[in-house]
Design a protein around this motif. Sequence first.
Motif, PDB file in Angstrom:
ATOM      1  N   TYR A 119      11.532  38.079  26.050  1.00 20.79           N
ATOM      2  CA  TYR A 119      12.302  38.145  27.286  1.00 20.79           C
ATOM      3  C   TYR A 119      12.533  39.594  27.700  1.00 20.79           C
ATOM      4  CZ  TYR A 119      16.380  37.833  30.343  1.00 20.79           C
ATOM      5  OH  TYR A 119      17.259  37.958  31.391  1.00 20.79           O
ATOM      6  N   LYS A 146      14.196  29.308  33.967  1.00 22.33           N
ATOM      7  CA  LYS A 146      14.677  30.603  34.463  1.00 22.33           C
ATOM      8  C   LYS A 146      15.080  31.536  33.321  1.00 22.33           C
ATOM      9  CE  LYS A 146      17.283  28.611  38.048  1.00 22.33           C
ATOM     10  NZ  LYS A 146      18.472  28.723  38.916  1.00 22.33           N
ATOM     11  N   ILE A 149      12.187  33.989  31.987  1.00 22.37           N
ATOM     12  CA  ILE A 149      11.408  34.883  32.848  1.00 22.37           C
ATOM     13  C   ILE A 149      11.628  36.306  32.346  1.00 22.37           C
ATOM     14  CG2 ILE A 149      11.081  35.775  35.185  1.00 22.37           C
ATOM     15  CD1 ILE A 149      12.142  33.033  36.193  1.00 22.37           C
TER      16      ILE A 149
END
Length: 163
Positions: A119, A146, A149
């Motif tokens: 991440y 989400k 990402i």
Amino acid sequence: MSENLVINPASCHFILICIHHFNFVTYRSFNFLNQILLQFLVHYFFMGKVEGQGESWHGHVTAVTVAPEFRRQQLAKKLMHLLEDISDKIDKAYFVDLFVRASNTPAIKMYEKLGYVIYRRVLRYYSGEEDGLDMRKALSRDVEKKSIIPLKRPVTPDELEYD
């Protein structure tokens, strides 16, 4: 030996809740604790917790250690799956995260095989010297993924949010 690993999710959930109160233990303390546990013939050690708020509600792998003579038996994998299942099904977390030394290639590869992605890179995370990688795995509540990402730039430890 790994076939004999029996883990009671109910008792582990209790441990995860209790561990939440020990956020301020240093890395050196974990290393010391690992050495003590291994001297007493503990074959593996795992510590995790659930933390955060809102969409940052997540499971966190605080420590995972398997004694050298018990490695390559998928013990760490089973322990990781246990934390993921508890975080997903019981605590309804969005993701699970962990930090790993950027130089620890075997661990990074293992986490990637388990579905974790990098991440972000945290500069000088370990003792102000070595970078750490924040790796994450989205859980079922994060339908749009989400939480995994990747950030476009590295961060410093003082930029980390501790919910």
